[in-house]
Design a protein around this motif. Structure first.
Motif, short mmCIF file in Angstrom:
data_model
loop_
_atom_site.label_atom_id
_atom_site.label_comp_id
_atom_site.label_asym_id
_atom_site.label_seq_id
_atom_site.Cartn_x
_atom_site.Cartn_y
_atom_site.Cartn_z
N THR A 240 6.39 82.09 19.46
CA THR A 240 7.09 81.12 20.29
C THR A 240 6.66 79.71 19.88
OG1 THR A 240 5.34 81.24 21.95
CG2 THR A 240 7.26 82.66 22.27
N ASN A 241 7.63 78.88 19.80
CA ASN A 241 7.37 77.49 19.41
C ASN A 241 6.88 76.72 20.64
OD1 ASN A 241 7.33 74.96 18.34
ND2 ASN A 241 9.44 74.99 17.61
N ILE A 242 5.76 76.07 20.53
CA ILE A 242 5.17 75.32 21.64
C ILE A 242 6.10 74.20 22.11
CG2 ILE A 242 3.87 73.71 20.23
CD1 ILE A 242 2.40 75.22 23.34
N PHE A 243 6.84 73.60 21.20
CA PHE A 243 7.75 72.53 21.57
C PHE A 243 8.92 73.06 22.39
CE2 PHE A 243 5.72 70.78 17.71
CZ PHE A 243 5.12 69.68 18.31
N ALA A 244 9.37 74.25 22.12
CA ALA A 244 10.46 74.84 22.89
C ALA A 244 10.02 75.10 24.33
CB ALA A 244 10.93 76.13 22.23
N LEU B 266 7.59 73.22 25.91
CA LEU B 266 7.28 71.94 26.54
C LEU B 266 8.49 71.05 26.81
CD1 LEU B 266 3.99 70.90 24.73
CD2 LEU B 266 4.26 71.79 27.04
N ILE B 267 9.55 71.20 26.05
CA ILE B 267 10.72 70.31 26.18
C ILE B 267 11.29 70.31 27.60
CG2 ILE B 267 13.14 70.02 25.47
CD1 ILE B 267 12.21 70.39 22.61
N TYR C 144 9.78 70.75 30.45
CA TYR C 144 8.84 70.03 31.30
C TYR C 144 8.89 68.53 31.03
CZ TYR C 144 6.91 74.55 32.56
OH TYR C 144 6.77 75.82 33.03
N ILE C 145 9.02 68.15 29.79
CA ILE C 145 9.13 66.74 29.43
C ILE C 145 10.40 66.14 30.02
CG2 ILE C 145 9.42 65.13 27.51
CD1 ILE C 145 7.55 67.03 25.89
#
Length: 93
Positions: A5-9, A11-12, A14-15
């Motif tokens: 799993t991509n960490i950015f996917a 977190l996006i 939540y951001i």
């Protein structure tokens, strides 16, 4: 094999939620607080004010954070805290 799993996917969302809260709730409240702070700092003798308790009066004395206002036809004097002023109705000319 487990998928990576991509960490950015993760977190996006939540951001995006934080950004929405910032622009809808936090930023307008900061602007409002700044405007109120400026209004309270600019109070001067002679200003007609409305207190948070609904009392209209004219400022006759200012000492630190305590204001003395005159209210009513008999010019009763009340001492109030500076933060208790809701708005300035008429500024002294």
């Amino acid at each position: 094999m487990p998928q990576e799993t991509n960490i950015f996917a993760i977190l996006i969302p939540y951001i995006i939620i934080f950004a929405v809260f910032y622009f809808i709730l936090i930023l307008p409240q900061r602007k409002k607080d700044k405007k109120i702070k400026a209004m309270l700092a600019a109070l001067k003798v002679g200003d007609e004010v409305l207190t948070i308790g609904g009392i209209y009066g004219k400022i006759v004395n200012i000492k630190d954070d305590i204001l003395t206002i005159e209210v009513g036809a008999d010019k009763t004097k009340l001492r109030i805290a500076r933060w208790a002023v809701r708005s300035v109705e008429n500024s002294a000319q």
